[in-house]
Design a protein around this motif. Structure first.
Motif, PDB file in Angstrom:
ATOM      1  N   CYS A  40       4.457  20.972 -33.450  1.00  0.00           N
ATOM      2  CA  CYS A  40       5.722  20.239 -33.261  1.00  0.00           C
ATOM      3  C   CYS A  40       6.868  20.903 -34.021  1.00  0.00           C
ATOM      4  O   CYS A  40       8.038  20.663 -33.712  1.00  0.00           O
ATOM      5  CB  CYS A  40       5.590  18.797 -33.752  1.00  0.00           C
ATOM      6  N   PHE A  41       6.540  21.701 -35.015  1.00  0.00           N
ATOM      7  CA  PHE A  41       7.557  22.329 -35.857  1.00  0.00           C
ATOM      8  C   PHE A  41       7.632  23.845 -35.644  1.00  0.00           C
ATOM      9  O   PHE A  41       8.269  24.545 -36.425  1.00  0.00           O
ATOM     10  CB  PHE A  41       7.266  22.029 -37.341  1.00  0.00           C
ATOM     11  N   GLN A  42       6.924  24.307 -34.601  1.00  0.00           N
ATOM     12  CA  GLN A  42       6.897  25.740 -34.351  1.00  0.00           C
ATOM     13  C   GLN A  42       8.292  26.259 -33.999  1.00  0.00           C
ATOM     14  O   GLN A  42       8.994  25.632 -33.213  1.00  0.00           O
ATOM     15  CB  GLN A  42       5.936  26.046 -33.196  1.00  0.00           C
ATOM     16  N   TRP A  43       8.666  27.351 -34.584  1.00  0.00           N
ATOM     17  CA  TRP A  43       9.902  28.110 -34.312  1.00  0.00           C
ATOM     18  C   TRP A  43      11.147  27.535 -34.968  1.00  0.00           C
ATOM     19  O   TRP A  43      12.078  28.270 -35.257  1.00  0.00           O
ATOM     20  CB  TRP A  43      10.176  28.298 -32.822  1.00  0.00           C
ATOM     21  N   GLU A  46      13.635  21.622 -36.234  1.00  0.00           N
ATOM     22  CA  GLU A  46      13.935  20.422 -35.444  1.00  0.00           C
ATOM     23  C   GLU A  46      12.647  19.960 -34.760  1.00  0.00           C
ATOM     24  O   GLU A  46      11.806  20.766 -34.407  1.00  0.00           O
ATOM     25  CB  GLU A  46      14.999  20.731 -34.393  1.00  0.00           C
ATOM     26  N   PHE A  47      12.524  18.673 -34.607  1.00  0.00           N
ATOM     27  CA  PHE A  47      11.293  18.167 -33.992  1.00  0.00           C
ATOM     28  C   PHE A  47      11.565  16.864 -33.245  1.00  0.00           C
ATOM     29  O   PHE A  47      12.539  16.156 -33.511  1.00  0.00           O
ATOM     30  CB  PHE A  47      10.205  17.961 -35.051  1.00  0.00           C
ATOM     31  N   ASP A  48      10.634  16.573 -32.326  1.00  0.00           N
ATOM     32  CA  ASP A  48      10.694  15.323 -31.569  1.00  0.00           C
ATOM     33  C   ASP A  48       9.877  14.287 -32.344  1.00  0.00           C
ATOM     34  O   ASP A  48       8.646  14.396 -32.426  1.00  0.00           O
ATOM     35  CB  ASP A  48      10.093  15.571 -30.174  1.00  0.00           C
ATOM     36  N   PRO A  49      10.530  13.290 -32.940  1.00  0.00           N
ATOM     37  CA  PRO A  49       9.802  12.332 -33.776  1.00  0.00           C
ATOM     38  C   PRO A  49       8.713  11.569 -33.018  1.00  0.00           C
ATOM     39  O   PRO A  49       7.684  11.210 -33.605  1.00  0.00           O
ATOM     40  CB  PRO A  49      10.887  11.385 -34.300  1.00  0.00           C
ATOM     41  N   ILE A  50       8.906  11.347 -31.738  1.00  0.00           N
ATOM     42  CA  ILE A  50       7.886  10.625 -30.956  1.00  0.00           C
ATOM     43  C   ILE A  50       6.628  11.483 -30.834  1.00  0.00           C
ATOM     44  O   ILE A  50       5.501  10.994 -31.035  1.00  0.00           O
ATOM     45  CB  ILE A  50       8.432  10.232 -29.564  1.00  0.00           C
TER      46      ILE A  50
END
Ligand SMILES: [Mg+2]
Length: 93
Positions: A40-43, A46-50
């Motif tokens: 989810c944190f690759q690259w 920023e991430f999608d919390p869901i």
């Protein structure tokens, strides 16, 4: 915790998955789901919390299934490890 465990085990048992939930398979599954969480944190940061919540839940579900299979008490092993960690990492004065 008791209600959560009941729900997880009901889900597993309704599908007949218990025979596949050996400690080895569960350890693998915890690691795989942890990798999905990391993805989810690759690259970028920023991430999608869901999506993060979903993968975190997958990790927790497998961890609780392992607690059940090993017949250990989650609260007890967490508290024991925190005590050990407190010795290893004392609060700086
Ligand atoms: Mg997943």
């Amino acid at each position: 915790m008791k209600e959560t465990m009941k729900k997880i085990l009901e889900f597993r048992d309704e599908r007949g998955w218990k025979p596949y939930h050996t400690p080895e398979n569960l350890a693998k599954s915890i690691s795989i789901e942890a990798a999905e969480l990391l993805e989810c944190f690759q690259w970028n940061h920023e991430f999608d919390p869901i999506h993060v919540n979903e993968e975190l839940a997958d990790v927790l579900i497998y961890c609780l299934q392992m607690v059940d299979v090993l017949g250990v008490d989650a609260k007890q092993i967490i508290f024991e490890k925190l005590e050990k960690n407190a010795v290893k990492y004392p609060v700086q004065k």
